[in-house]
Motif scaffolding. Structure first.
Motif, PDB file in Angstrom:
ATOM      1  N   VAL A  84      27.470  -3.813  25.735  1.00  0.00           N
ATOM      2  CA  VAL A  84      26.284  -4.668  25.694  1.00  0.00           C
ATOM      3  C   VAL A  84      26.384  -5.833  26.692  1.00  0.00           C
ATOM      4  O   VAL A  84      25.441  -6.085  27.438  1.00  0.00           O
ATOM      5  CB  VAL A  84      26.007  -5.169  24.256  1.00  0.00           C
ATOM      6  N   PRO A  85      27.526  -6.541  26.762  1.00  0.00           N
ATOM      7  CA  PRO A  85      27.597  -7.636  27.742  1.00  0.00           C
ATOM      8  C   PRO A  85      27.387  -7.167  29.183  1.00  0.00           C
ATOM      9  O   PRO A  85      26.705  -7.837  29.964  1.00  0.00           O
ATOM     10  CB  PRO A  85      29.005  -8.209  27.542  1.00  0.00           C
ATOM     11  N   GLU A  86      27.940  -6.021  29.537  1.00  0.00           N
ATOM     12  CA  GLU A  86      27.751  -5.526  30.900  1.00  0.00           C
ATOM     13  C   GLU A  86      26.304  -5.127  31.144  1.00  0.00           C
ATOM     14  O   GLU A  86      25.752  -5.372  32.224  1.00  0.00           O
ATOM     15  CB  GLU A  86      28.663  -4.351  31.215  1.00  0.00           C
ATOM     16  N   ALA A  87      25.659  -4.522  30.163  1.00  0.00           N
ATOM     17  CA  ALA A  87      24.245  -4.177  30.304  1.00  0.00           C
ATOM     18  C   ALA A  87      23.412  -5.447  30.493  1.00  0.00           C
ATOM     19  O   ALA A  87      22.499  -5.472  31.332  1.00  0.00           O
ATOM     20  CB  ALA A  87      23.763  -3.383  29.094  1.00  0.00           C
ATOM     21  N   CYS A  88      23.730  -6.504  29.756  1.00  0.00           N
ATOM     22  CA  CYS A  88      23.014  -7.774  29.897  1.00  0.00           C
ATOM     23  C   CYS A  88      23.207  -8.347  31.299  1.00  0.00           C
ATOM     24  O   CYS A  88      22.250  -8.781  31.938  1.00  0.00           O
ATOM     25  CB  CYS A  88      23.492  -8.785  28.850  1.00  0.00           C
ATOM     26  N   SER A 132      21.026  -9.463  36.715  1.00  0.00           N
ATOM     27  CA  SER A 132      21.221  -9.384  38.160  1.00  0.00           C
ATOM     28  C   SER A 132      20.277  -8.384  38.835  1.00  0.00           C
ATOM     29  O   SER A 132      20.289  -8.263  40.060  1.00  0.00           O
ATOM     30  CB  SER A 132      22.668  -9.019  38.482  1.00  0.00           C
ATOM     31  N   GLY A 133      19.483  -7.660  38.050  1.00  0.00           N
ATOM     32  CA  GLY A 133      18.524  -6.716  38.615  1.00  0.00           C
ATOM     33  C   GLY A 133      19.118  -5.376  38.991  1.00  0.00           C
ATOM     34  O   GLY A 133      18.513  -4.610  39.721  1.00  0.00           O
ATOM     35  N   LYS A 134      20.290  -5.059  38.470  1.00  0.00           N
ATOM     36  CA  LYS A 134      20.956  -3.799  38.807  1.00  0.00           C
ATOM     37  C   LYS A 134      20.497  -2.634  37.947  1.00  0.00           C
ATOM     38  O   LYS A 134      20.760  -1.487  38.283  1.00  0.00           O
ATOM     39  CB  LYS A 134      22.472  -3.953  38.695  1.00  0.00           C
ATOM     40  N   GLU A 155      16.448   1.289  31.301  1.00  0.00           N
ATOM     41  CA  GLU A 155      17.886   1.578  31.258  1.00  0.00           C
ATOM     42  C   GLU A 155      18.587   0.623  30.303  1.00  0.00           C
ATOM     43  O   GLU A 155      19.488   1.017  29.565  1.00  0.00           O
ATOM     44  CB  GLU A 155      18.499   1.443  32.658  1.00  0.00           C
ATOM     45  N   PHE A 156      18.161  -0.626  30.310  1.00  0.00           N
ATOM     46  CA  PHE A 156      18.745  -1.622  29.416  1.00  0.00           C
ATOM     47  C   PHE A 156      18.503  -1.239  27.957  1.00  0.00           C
ATOM     48  O   PHE A 156      19.429  -1.263  27.147  1.00  0.00           O
ATOM     49  CB  PHE A 156      18.143  -2.998  29.729  1.00  0.00           C
ATOM     50  N   VAL A 157      17.284  -0.864  27.632  1.00  0.00           N
ATOM     51  CA  VAL A 157      16.960  -0.456  26.259  1.00  0.00           C
ATOM     52  C   VAL A 157      17.769   0.783  25.874  1.00  0.00           C
ATOM     53  O   VAL A 157      18.271   0.882  24.754  1.00  0.00           O
ATOM     54  CB  VAL A 157      15.446  -0.215  26.084  1.00  0.00           C
ATOM     55  N   ASP A 158      17.926   1.726  26.811  1.00  0.00           N
ATOM     56  CA  ASP A 158      18.750   2.907  26.539  1.00  0.00           C
ATOM     57  C   ASP A 158      20.178   2.504  26.182  1.00  0.00           C
ATOM     58  O   ASP A 158      20.831   3.167  25.379  1.00  0.00           O
ATOM     59  CB  ASP A 158      18.790   3.847  27.749  1.00  0.00           C
ATOM     60  N   GLN A 159      20.666   1.435  26.779  1.00  0.00           N
ATOM     61  CA  GLN A 159      22.043   0.998  26.557  1.00  0.00           C
ATOM     62  C   GLN A 159      22.211   0.166  25.286  1.00  0.00           C
ATOM     63  O   GLN A 159      23.184   0.326  24.575  1.00  0.00           O
ATOM     64  CB  GLN A 159      22.543   0.173  27.759  1.00  0.00           C
ATOM     65  N   VAL A 160      21.295  -0.742  25.019  1.00  0.00           N
ATOM     66  CA  VAL A 160      21.502  -1.701  23.926  1.00  0.00           C
ATOM     67  C   VAL A 160      20.565  -1.529  22.742  1.00  0.00           C
ATOM     68  O   VAL A 160      20.732  -2.199  21.726  1.00  0.00           O
ATOM     69  CB  VAL A 160      21.421  -3.162  24.425  1.00  0.00           C
TER      70      VAL A 160
END
Length: 110
Positions: A29-33, A38-40, A45-50
């Motif tokens: 979660v911290p890396e996804a945040c 940073s716009g990466k 994709e963020f929702v898929d991760q967290v």
């Protein structure tokens, strides 16, 4: 070029990209945040991760064409367009996003 050749009729001005076809693997979660800030990675994709824990914030940012890497703009827009309860929710989610994102950044640097 004609309008049809460019596909302009399908473009919605100001819409942040919601979907990509990249496969990222599972991020913490911290890396996804940190990557979202940073716009990466995209919002989808963020929702898929967290999961859905930042849904209100993401929906608000998409609705107002805001980027999570500009928290002052997000906060200003929240203060202008949201009632007191909504402000508390969005500010809490934005604060959590940045706390987690900075934790991931600190781990990389330190």
């Amino acid at each position: 070029m004609a309008k049809e050749e460019l596909g302009v009729e399908e473009i919605i001005p100001g819409l942040i990209v919601r979907h990509t076809n990249r496969r990222l693997g599972k991020l913490e979660v911290p890396e996804a945040c940190e990557r979202l800030i940073s716009g990466k990675i995209s919002f989808s994709e963020f929702v898929d991760q967290v999961g859905e824990s930042f849904r209100e914030l993401l929906d608000f940012m998409m609705e107002h064409d805001l980027h999570p890497g500009r928290p002052d703009e997000v906060l200003y827009c929240v203060d202008c367009h949201v009632d007191l309860y909504g402000r508390a929710v969005l500010r809490a989610q934005l604060g959590r996003l940045y706390r987690l994102g900075s934790a991931a950044h600190d781990r990389k640097v330190g």
